[in-house]
Design a protein around this motif. Structure first.
Motif, PDB file in Angstrom:
ATOM      1  N   ILE A  49       7.020  19.232  25.416  1.00 50.48           N
ATOM      2  CA  ILE A  49       8.180  18.166  25.091  1.00 50.48           C
ATOM      3  C   ILE A  49       8.398  17.015  25.636  1.00 50.48           C
ATOM      4  CG2 ILE A  49      10.850  18.306  24.452  1.00 50.48           C
ATOM      5  CD1 ILE A  49      10.507  21.523  24.878  1.00 50.48           C
ATOM      6  N   THR A  51      10.186  13.358  26.253  1.00 53.49           N
ATOM      7  CA  THR A  51      11.472  13.220  26.253  1.00 53.49           C
ATOM      8  C   THR A  51      11.738  11.496  25.623  1.00 53.49           C
ATOM      9  OG1 THR A  51      11.160  12.128  28.473  1.00 53.49           O
ATOM     10  CG2 THR A  51      12.358  14.503  27.971  1.00 53.49           C
ATOM     11  N   ASN A  52      10.598  10.869  25.279  1.00 49.12           N
ATOM     12  CA  ASN A  52      10.434   9.434  24.767  1.00 49.12           C
ATOM     13  C   ASN A  52       9.443   9.368  23.815  1.00 49.12           C
ATOM     14  OD1 ASN A  52       8.451   8.572  26.336  1.00 49.12           O
ATOM     15  ND2 ASN A  52       9.902   7.986  27.738  1.00 49.12           N
ATOM     16  N   SER A  56       6.324  11.659  24.008  1.00 47.60           N
ATOM     17  CA  SER A  56       5.755  12.666  23.111  1.00 47.60           C
ATOM     18  C   SER A  56       4.333  12.309  22.491  1.00 47.60           C
ATOM     19  CB  SER A  56       6.997  12.425  21.823  1.00 47.60           C
ATOM     20  OG  SER A  56       8.091  12.913  22.292  1.00 47.60           O
TER      21      SER A  56
END
Length: 124
Positions: A49, A51-52, A56
């Motif tokens: 996952i 986070t930006n 990503s």
């Protein structure tokens, strides 16, 4: 591009598959989507996952390619009736090799050595 070839115990080529590699996939995604940056595929993602946007893209490219390789190797193994040995050559990012659940050997010079052997064989 990624090419995966099946070779049996008698060293006979059975066939294979061709797949888009991470660079081709990323290039298509970046070209067809607004304002996505180029990312470094050598960087190992911290997790699946991001986070930006950059993290990503890295996670998708690195872990997605690793998952693709693992899945295809499982299918090769099932179709060939047993475990397979996977040897990677050429430009394979270490981050992708490390992210694969399936053990992969890496031989950067495999193709050059093969071409040299063909040359030596035909030179005689």
């Amino acid at each position: 591009a990624i090419s995966m070839m099946a070779i049996d115990a008698r060293r006979q080529l059975l066939g294979g598959v061709f797949l888009p590699g991470p660079e081709v996939s990323l290039e298509a995604l970046i070209r067809r989507t607004a304002q996505l940056p180029q990312v470094d595929l050598e960087a190992a993602p911290a997790g699946v996952i991001g986070t930006n946007t950059t993290l990503s893209l890295q996670a998708g490219a690195v872990l997605g390619t690793a998952t693709l390789l693992d899945g295809m190797l499982a299918r090769f193994s099932a179709e060939m009736g047993g475990p397979v040995t996977a040897v990677c050559t050429g430009r394979m990012h270490r981050s992708i090799l490390a992210a694969c659940a399936t053990p992969l050997e890496y031989d950067q010079d495999l193709i050059l050595r093969g071409l040299w052997r063909i040359y030596q064989k035909n030179r005689r």
